[in-house]
Design an enzyme around this catalytic site. Structure first.
Site, short mmCIF file in Angstrom:
data_model
loop_
_atom_site.label_atom_id
_atom_site.label_comp_id
_atom_site.label_asym_id
_atom_site.label_seq_id
_atom_site.Cartn_x
_atom_site.Cartn_y
_atom_site.Cartn_z
N ASP A 405 31.98 45.51 37.30
CA ASP A 405 33.41 45.39 37.60
C ASP A 405 33.95 44.16 36.87
O ASP A 405 33.19 43.36 36.35
CB ASP A 405 33.57 45.27 39.12
CG ASP A 405 35.02 45.26 39.55
OD1 ASP A 405 35.87 45.79 38.82
OD2 ASP A 405 35.31 44.70 40.63
N GLU A 408 36.86 43.58 31.99
CA GLU A 408 37.89 43.73 30.91
C GLU A 408 37.76 42.60 29.89
O GLU A 408 38.07 42.86 28.74
CB GLU A 408 39.28 43.74 31.54
CG GLU A 408 39.56 44.99 32.37
CD GLU A 408 38.83 45.00 33.71
OE1 GLU A 408 38.54 43.89 34.19
OE2 GLU A 408 38.55 46.07 34.25
N ASP A 482 41.59 50.15 40.79
CA ASP A 482 42.19 49.89 42.11
C ASP A 482 43.42 50.75 42.39
O ASP A 482 44.56 50.30 42.27
CB ASP A 482 42.55 48.40 42.22
CG ASP A 482 41.30 47.55 42.21
OD1 ASP A 482 40.20 48.10 42.41
OD2 ASP A 482 41.42 46.33 41.98
C1 GLC Z 1 38.03 44.82 42.13
C2 GLC Z 1 37.41 46.21 41.99
C3 GLC Z 1 37.13 46.76 43.37
C4 GLC Z 1 36.21 45.82 44.11
C5 GLC Z 1 36.83 44.42 44.20
C6 GLC Z 1 35.89 43.40 44.81
O1 GLC Z 1 39.26 44.90 42.71
O2 GLC Z 1 38.22 47.06 41.25
O3 GLC Z 1 36.58 48.05 43.28
O4 GLC Z 1 35.97 46.30 45.40
O5 GLC Z 1 37.16 43.99 42.89
O6 GLC Z 1 34.72 43.29 44.10
#
Ligand code: GLC
Length: 791
Positions: A405, A408, A482
């Protein structure tokens, strides 16, 4: 400062009002170097190289001879292609057996035709050129019949005609809507459908790129730097374009079976106890489950490759216990490494020079979950190797899947990302972050996938990623970031996943139920119905939002959700067989109707229905308090999966659908396979069924694929491929059944053929021999004939 030369600083005054566009101008010179055709024009240099008969690459550099080095997206090597050259006074042509590149000399313009002389891509009056001494741009003519698809992960409807799309990997927490662009992924690629035929363009430029499909007669693609570097794929069918594009950028490897089971996530299941209780609830309630995700709370103050031992006192024991009941754990791993001189990953990163830096040598620091953090420079192969090896921490605990995650990379600052002036080392070919930004997630994925693959000794790793660039499908599944618990986001996720599939990313899915905002029972039920058929099936929700486990809204909703999770497991043999095909062809499992019906205009922007393979239509309800909908059925005859009711296609029908029902239609004369309901994919299949939807006449073909579901042994031929050919003539059905590959002995020893819409007079001929009537079990109520057949 009046007494220094600053007094006569040109300032901004010299900036020209309308940034001039420099057209490439006339052709001056042409040379051929082996299979490369080089053109020198007044304002730029162009190289043309055929990769296959049906794929050609065009590279234009305004300032010097183009480099033919491709980005990390490209895995293809050019083949030897026989090209015929014709040099005329005003034009120049290069033709393979499938494509013709016609060049107009003055001004230099490139047009592409297929072997039938059909114009595929033509440059508009402006052709190619550059602006502001750095931005490269290419203008093409738009046909009134053009429809555009692909572009990776984009909000809005299926057809992108009339949209302007930007590629710049971005963390977007603000609610996604029709015009929220860019999102987390960059796929500078699209497919054009025109009068039933398709072709594709892949613009392999890793800078920020824009595609302007808004104008009436012209479209363009442009990049903030680098070269115009694009591939034209000849099609002519949408499926052929997918095959061509994934030949260039690679295909999704066959996922392990557990990867396509049901996954439960939450930001966060915060302790070992909570995880154990969660899994126990699934077991007690007999709701199938294959994986639970650990979000950032599992770590020691968000340090990657650590566990918080207060919350998770014994991760090894936890993993072992969960695995013994068929559940796997997928932990999150973000790229930001916490600045802490006492933390081994930070120490190693500093000592071994793994972090991204400015040209002057200073490390780039940015704030993410752990606070001030450094970011590995994944453009270096040494750093990718280091990062990959670090995953031993997880594999030693029995972990086989990783969730990447914030790659980017997301940074909590104004620009939301790394400073574009950072210079990545890129194995001796340094480039700024401005150029490499869109590749960061892809390269982190490469590091993680190969690291895990090595550490898992023959088992298939699973990787989920938020960011990526073209080619990311080689390493990872993609979830769409998200979203929110909005009905609109359920609707949005369908064309989004279809376009990801059309961009090579066949394994994708949204957060089922919605990430932010509070979901409702009805929304979760409807979303789980769709999720049962999206390639990747994970329920995930954010901290502070309504709980989203299947039982969170009382027994009625739980029953519906359970039914659809169970349905997913029943459909797994069919889905797995389709994934096996995708890994070979690039054609996605979840696909828009136009792929199968490219001549049917009703399918061109159909965004609230999709197909599974070539014979199943899913038409979900995506509005609250709604118990009916219009479904479009293309030509042919279709059968309601639940009731066996027959519908004639080629029209729109109105279907009733209570909260328990997801409308599903199967085309007559085709087959699907089903397994049994089981609590996880680790339970061996004992009960295989192939449903045949009988037709009056016609022929079809079904391939059932099976293997051990978790290792790479299939690469050595250890798999089963069953081919069933069907021929119908009134009450007579002829089947040819052949195990064409028998390298794997499945866990099921026999299977059941179920013929829907059969009559007591059914005459079944299998491999030339008529089946004895006493071996056919005919159910007079359902009109289904069942026959048990040995493997
Ligand atoms: C970001 C991700 C989400 C995750 C959060 C905490 O918002 O997109 O899926 O739960 O970070 O790690």
């Amino acid at each position: 400062m009046q007494d220094t030369s600053f007094a006569i600083h040109p300032g901004n005054k010299k900036k020209l009002e309308n940034t001039p566009y420099h057209d490439i101008g006339d052709l001056k010179e042409f040379v051929q170097e082996h299979n490369l055709y080089r053109f020198t024009c007044e304002q730029g240099f162009v190289n043309i190289l055929f990769y296959r008969d049906d794929i050609v690459r065009i590279v234009m550099n305004p300032f010097h001879k183009p480099t033919m080095k491709s980005s990390f997206a490209v895995v293809a090597e050019p083949e030897i292609v026989k090209v015929k050259i014709e040099d005329k006074e005003d034009s120049f042509s290069l033709s393979s057996s499938k494509l013709q590149v016609m060049i107009q000399k003055s001004p230099f313009r490139v047009n592409f035709y297929d072997q039938e002389g059909r114009l595929l891509v033509s440059e508009s009056e402006k052709g190619m050129g550059f602006k502001e001494s750095k931005e490269v741009v290419c203008f093409k003519e738009m046909d009134p019949e053009d429809h555009f698809y692909g572009f990776g992960e984009k909000a809005g409807f299926l057809d992108k005609r009339g949209e302007k799309l930007t590629m710049w990997n971005t963390d977007v927490y603000a609610p996604h809507n029709q015009e929220t662009d860019p999102l987390y992924q960059s796929h500078p690629y699209f497919m054009t459908l025109r009068n039933g035929k398709a072709h594709g363009i892949f613009f392999d430029n890793t800078f920020k790129t824009t595609f302007d499909m808004k104008k009436e007669k012209e479209y363009s693609f442009a990049a903030e730097g680098g070269q115009i570097d694009y591939y034209v794929m000849a099609g002519p069918s949408p499926k052929q374009v997918l095959e061509q594009y994934t030949w260039i950028t690679g295909r999704m490897p066959l996922p392990a079976k557990w990867v396509i089971g049901y996954h439960q996530s939450r930001y966060s299941y915060e302790s070992e106890q909570e995880v154990r209780e969660l899994v126990n609830s699934f077991i007690q309630k007999e709701i199938p489950l294959d994986a639970v995700y650990l979000d950032i709370h599992y770590m020691n103050e968000y340090r990657v490759f650590t566990f918080d031992r207060d919350r998770f006192p014994n991760p090894e024991k936890m993993m072992k216990d969960l695995k013994s009941v068929g559940k796997r754990i997928v932990p999150i791993v973000d790229p930001g490494v916490k600045v802490d001189p006492e933390y081994s990953i930070y120490q190693e990163g500093i000592r071994q020079n793994h972090f991204s830096k400015y040209i002057e040598g200073d490390i780039f620091y940015g704030n993410v979950w752990p606070g001030k953090s450094a970011f590995p420079d994944f453009t270096k192969s040494e750093t990718r190797k280091w990062w990959g090896e670090k995953h031993r921490f997880y594999t030693d605990l029995g972990i086989e899947g990783i969730w990447n995650d914030m790659n980017e990379p997301a940074v909590f600052n104004e620009t939301k990302t790394m400073d574009v002036n950072v210079v990545h080392e890129n194995d001796g070919d340094p480039k700024t972050h401005r150029e490499m930004h869109n590749l960061y997630g892809l390269l982190m994925g490469e590091a993680t996938y190969y690291g895990m693959k090595k550490l898992l000794h023959g088992k298939r790793p699973f990787l989920l990623t938020r960011a990526g660039y073209s080619g990311v499908q080689r390493y990872a599944a993609v979830w769409t970031g998200d979203n929110r618990s909005f009905w609109e986001h359920l609707a949005l996720s369908i064309p989004m996943c279809m376009n990801l599939g059309l961009s090579g990313v066949a394994l994708s899915g949204p957060d089922i139920g919605g990430f932010a905002h509070d979901t409702t029972g009805e929304l979760l039920a409807r979303w789980t119905q769709v999720g049962a058929f999206t390639p990747y099936f994970r329920n995930h929700s954010a901290i502070g939002t309504a709980r989203q486990e299947p039982w969170s809204f009382g027994p009625e909703i739980e029953k519906i959700i359970k039914k659809y999770i169970q349905l997913r497991y029943q459909w797994l043999p069919h889905l797995y067989s389709l994934f096996a095909q995708t890994s070979k062809t690039g054609i996605p499992v979840m696909r828009p109707l136009f792929i199968e019906y490219p001549e049917d205009r009703h399918t061109f922007n159909l965004s609230d229905q999709f197909m599974i393979g070539e014979n199943v239509i899913i038409a979900p309800i995506i509005k609250p308090d709604t118990y009916h909908r219009v479904v479009y059925l293309p030509e042919g005859t279709w059968v309601d999966y639940w009731t066996d009711q027959i519908y004639e296609g080629g029209k729109h029908i109105l279907v009733e659908s209570n909260l328990e029902t997801l409308p599903i239609f199967i085309k007559v004369g085709t087959m699907i396979s089903h397994g049994s309901i089981k609590q996880s994919t680790t339970i061996p299949e004992k009960d295989m069924t192939i449903h045949l939807y009988q037709s009056e006449s016609g022929e079809s073909h079904y391939t059932l694929y099976d293997d051990d579901g978790e290792t790479f042994a299939y690469e050595k031929g250890e798999y089963l491929e069953k081919q069933i050919r069907y021929q119908a003539n009134g009450n007579v059905i002829k089947l040819t059944i052949e195990n064409s590959v028998t390298g794997y002995q499945p866990t099921w020893k026999h299977w059941t053929l179920k013929v829907h819409h059969a009559t007591p007079y059914l005459k079944l001929i299998i491999n030339g021999k008529e089946v004895d009537a006493k071996d056919i079990n005919f159910n007079t109520e359902s009109n289904i004939a069942s026959i048990r057949i040995n493997l």
